[in-house]
Design an enzyme around this catalytic site. Structure first.
Site, PDB file in Angstrom:
ATOM      1  N   SER A 126      -7.952   1.338  -5.010  1.00 59.48           N
ATOM      2  CA  SER A 126      -6.798   1.670  -4.172  1.00 59.48           C
ATOM      3  C   SER A 126      -5.714   2.399  -4.955  1.00 59.48           C
ATOM      4  O   SER A 126      -5.490   2.120  -6.139  1.00 59.48           O
ATOM      5  CB  SER A 126      -6.213   0.392  -3.575  1.00 59.48           C
ATOM      6  N   GLU A 128      -2.783   1.818  -4.618  1.00 58.75           N
ATOM      7  CA  GLU A 128      -1.754   0.823  -4.939  1.00 58.75           C
ATOM      8  C   GLU A 128      -1.784   0.468  -6.421  1.00 58.75           C
ATOM      9  O   GLU A 128      -0.776   0.012  -6.969  1.00 58.75           O
ATOM     10  CB  GLU A 128      -1.964  -0.432  -4.095  1.00 58.75           C
ATOM     11  N   TYR A 150      -2.201  -7.657  -4.493  1.00 61.65           N
ATOM     12  CA  TYR A 150      -3.330  -6.849  -4.037  1.00 61.65           C
ATOM     13  C   TYR A 150      -3.664  -5.771  -5.065  1.00 61.65           C
ATOM     14  O   TYR A 150      -4.825  -5.575  -5.443  1.00 61.65           O
ATOM     15  CB  TYR A 150      -2.983  -6.197  -2.687  1.00 61.65           C
TER      16      TYR A 150
END
Length: 335
Positions: A126, A128, A150
């Site tokens: 990801s 992120e 996460y």
């Protein structure tokens, strides 16, 4: 013989689109779910492919379960899309998030190594993981500075894949995907939340849409295109990691403005900024440089943020219209 693919997380947005893509390419597709006997697989049903996907119960946090699934299915390719998928929820469930993503990925890697079969693995990483890049476009060489549980879990899984690739020669890739949306997103994701609310308000609802930080900037793409990139990674001569994105970024305000414009509305008249929805830590600006994917995979995003909003709104309105027609037919049958 047809190739066999195991999709872990087949019931989600990406898993469902990927299942449809692989079926179109002639694969035998197996879908992994923690309890396949009770899971509804609504997204597969919605895409019209549920009866063509063989589902198996497999828990990625249970090594024995993973190993049994691999020995039974004998897949040529595994797509690891499983795990807790909400950044916001990860602050409330950090342990479950870390276990489902990091431990689940490690169990898959170890099971592949244990079977000693030439299985290719795609791992869903990801954007992120990058954290705050100071508005600089992130590529495969950009350091990770995760800002949520996460993102920490996804970063750990990324390095697990890299380690097993280097240490044991596994064909294992990570796709570092930036935000990608579709009508299959649940409403707990802010993009679907915005589009669904805009369509309801446009149809006459007097509700207000509550949002957190609308100044954040993200690179939003179209999910069905991104699963094509996943498949492409496993068709290369050698494994590598790839940033997958459109290369264009927009603010959440722009996303909301476009969604409400689809309903003929001004977004500011219907949105309330709610401090309770602000995250403990967040990425202000997310930008991407997907050049490697274009050069090596020949992949490039065909749809941009405005296209994504339009297509999501069209599907939302279509479903709402179908619902009204069904309700009308039901009332008619009772009279």
């Amino acid at each position: 013989m047809s190739k066999r693919a195991l999709i872990c997380g087949v019931s989600g947005q990406d898993g469902s689109y990927l299942a449809r893509l692989l079926l179109e390419k002639g694969y035998d597709v197996y879908g992994g779910s923690r309890d396949a006997q009770v899971a509804s697989f609504d997204n597969l049903v919605r895409l019209g492919v549920r009866d063509r996907v063989a589902v198996e119960s497999v828990s990625l946090i249970d090594f024995r379960s993973v190993l049994q699934a691999l020995m039974k299915i004998e897949p040529d390719e595994i797509y690891n899309l499983a795990g807790q998928s909400s950044v916001g929820l990860s602050f409330q469930q950090p342990v479950e998030t870390l276990e489902s993503i990091a431990q689940g990925t490690l169990n898959l890697l170890e099971a592949i190594r244990f079977t000693a079969r030439p299985i290719k693995l795609y791992n869903a990483s990801s954007s992120e993981c990058f954290g705050d890049t100071k508005a600089e476009p992130a590529d495969e060489q950009t350091p990770f500075r995760p800002r949520s549980p996460y993102a920490v879990a996804k970063a750990a899984a990324f390095w697990e894949v890299a380690n097993y690739r280097e240490a044991y020669g596994l064909f294992a890739c990570s796709g570092i995907l930036f935000n990608h949306e579709s009508p299959l997103r649940p409403e707990r994701f802010v993009t679907r939340k915005i589009v669904a609310a805009a369509c309801r308000i446009g149809a006459g609802s007097d509700e207000k849409l509550h949002l957190g930080n609308t100044a954040i900037v993200r690179d939003w793409g179209w999910a069905p295109e991104y699963v094509e990139a996943m498949w492409m990674m496993l068709q290369q001569d050698g494994p590598d990691d790839y940033v997958i994105a459109t290369g264009e970024s927009h603010s959440l305000e722009e996303f909301a403005e476009a969604a409400f414009a689809c309903a003929g509305l001004e977004w500011r008249d219907h949105v309330v900024i709610d401090p309770a929805l602000l995250r403990p830590a967040d990425i202000t600006i997310g930008r991407a440089n997907p050049a490697r994917a274009g050069e090596r995979l020949g992949w490039q995003a065909g749809f941009r943020m405005l296209d994504v909003v339009r297509m999501m709104a069209e599907e939302e309105l279509r479903i709402a219209d179908c619902g009204l027609r069904i309700a009308d037919l039901s009332r008619d049958s009772q009279t």
